[in-house]
Write an enzyme that holds these catalytic residues in place. Sequence first.
Site, PDB file in Angstrom:
ATOM      1  N   SER A 183       0.841  -1.198   0.000  1.00  0.00           N
ATOM      2  CA  SER A 183       0.000   0.000   0.000  1.00  0.00           C
ATOM      3  C   SER A 183       0.872   1.242   0.000  1.00  0.00           C
ATOM      4  O   SER A 183       1.780   1.382   0.826  1.00  0.00           O
ATOM      5  CB  SER A 183      -0.891  -0.021   1.248  1.00  0.00           C
ATOM      6  OG  SER A 183      -1.648   1.155   1.321  1.00  0.00           O
ATOM      7  N   CYS A 190      -7.063   0.902  14.192  1.00  0.00           N
ATOM      8  CA  CYS A 190      -8.421   0.382  14.215  1.00  0.00           C
ATOM      9  C   CYS A 190      -8.844   0.044  15.630  1.00  0.00           C
ATOM     10  O   CYS A 190     -10.011   0.087  15.962  1.00  0.00           O
ATOM     11  CB  CYS A 190      -8.516  -0.869  13.344  1.00  0.00           C
ATOM     12  SG  CYS A 190      -7.550  -0.730  11.863  1.00  0.00           S
TER      13      CYS A 190
HETATM   14  C1  LIG Z   1      -2.066  -0.169   6.955  1.00  0.00           C
HETATM   15  C2  LIG Z   1      -2.053  -1.635   6.850  1.00  0.00           C
HETATM   16  C3  LIG Z   1      -3.011  -2.315   6.067  1.00  0.00           C
HETATM   17  C4  LIG Z   1      -4.136  -1.592   5.370  1.00  0.00           C
HETATM   18  O1  LIG Z   1      -3.692  -0.841   4.283  1.00  0.00           O
HETATM   19  P1  LIG Z   1      -4.624   0.315   3.701  1.00  0.00           P
HETATM   20  O2  LIG Z   1      -3.929   0.746   2.461  1.00  0.00           O
HETATM   21  O3  LIG Z   1      -4.673   1.387   4.733  1.00  0.00           O
HETATM   22  O4  LIG Z   1      -5.967  -0.286   3.432  1.00  0.00           O
HETATM   23  C5  LIG Z   1      -2.921  -3.682   5.964  1.00  0.00           C
HETATM   24  N1  LIG Z   1      -1.939  -4.362   6.599  1.00  0.00           N
HETATM   25  C6  LIG Z   1      -1.013  -3.753   7.349  1.00  0.00           C
HETATM   26  C7  LIG Z   1       0.047  -4.556   7.996  1.00  0.00           C
HETATM   27  C8  LIG Z   1      -1.041  -2.368   7.514  1.00  0.00           C
HETATM   28  O5  LIG Z   1      -0.127  -1.778   8.275  1.00  0.00           O
END
Ligand SMILES: *Cc1c(COP(=O)(O)O)cnc(C)c1O
Length: 413
Positions: free
Chosen positions: A198, A336
């Site tokens: 991401s 979260c």
């Molecule tokens: C932030 C995160 C996600 C989610 O990614 P987004 O792009 O915010 O939906 C998933 N897994 C981990 C380990 C993260 O740190």
Amino acid sequence: MKVYLDNAATTRMDPDVVSFIRPFFEDVFGNPASIHCYGREAMKHVEEARSNLANCINASENEIVFTSGGTESDNLAILGIARSLKHKGKHIITSKIEHPAVLEACKQLEKEGYNVTYLPVSRDGVVNVDRLNETIRKETILVSIMHVNNETGSIQPIEEIGKVCRDNDVLFHTDAVQSFGKLNIDVKRMNIDLLSASAHKFHGPKGIGMLYVRDGLYLHPIMYGGHHEMGLRPGTLNVPGILGMMKAAEIAYKELDKTHAHIKRLSKKVVDGILGSIPESYLNSPSPTDVDEGRDNRYTRWYPGVVNIRFSFIEGESLMLLLDKEGIACSTGSACASGSLEPSHVLLAMGLRPEQAHGSLRFSMSRFTSIDEIDYLLEKLPACVERLRKISPFKNAEALDRFIRKHHQRYKT
Ligand SMILES: *Cc1c(COP(=O)(O)O)cnc(C)c1O
């Protein structure tokens, strides 16, 4: 002074990324699915990005699917594989410390009749590979274990996990959202079949991510629409986002060693500074004294950009808010989990008691974090802790635990 120490939640965009993607809002605005010159021009850039991003993990461009981020990539990998392989078996293995994007996708599959095993972790927050090997059975179709944990920075042995999966003919997905752009990843050497990343976790834009899907794997889409992304992910491509992710990855990997050395220095300062000046403060992240430093001056079981520390007799949320008043942004574990009174599932899985998990804070750094910012944290933090301990009705851990349990009940009913 404003100090941002919540880079595991999100990062600021690199100014070079911002200026790089501006033309993709203004000039190269065509829909890559269009066959006129506007579309073709946009598609040319998208395909360059796909190829460059694939190169970062030693993959090919036809193995990269663009998504809206880590959450979607995790869901697509897990739900997509589970649904396409259900004739083969309905058993999935993951760990207790995964991000909610993985855990909740697995919970959904349980509702659909799949079996999910949630592997425990050691005190350091690391999955045991032998245990994984013993857990794999004939019906197992997928193993999903993250690379770097977002709450503690613990590094999972994904190369060994990949090997065990390949030897047992089971697919391996890894959530690399916290490691892409920060650690070297080679999907071939590590036997990774699916990998999530991401952009906003490595100074790219929010709302853009990718899923690596090894060539030849088939998965069911989770959304239906046009034929974009090999039918796996319909929807008009987020061209500025994709180009921003490419640029952010390019910078991240070019500067990898420099950034890592910088972050390691900051991290040492945070840990030594806090543990040295605040009584009854403890490192939850894998301790660097316990782990052998890797050949290239890296810790092998800890990404030091994520520092998780617990303070006895304190409620983490209150400490975080006091620090916020001083201009310091950090987090009580997962974003979260904040806002709910649930203790962190990651810290509980590592064997911490609920009151210990509640008393923990996460400080996460990036290449934009400065030594001055860490100095400021170390200047302000001890007084905040002391203040809370003074007014704390919890003279001992049990009293704090009782309080939290009572509170918990109230919130739940
Ligand atoms: C932030 C995160 C996600 C989610 O990614 P987004 O792009 O915010 O939906 C998933 N897994 C981990 C380990 C993260 O740190």
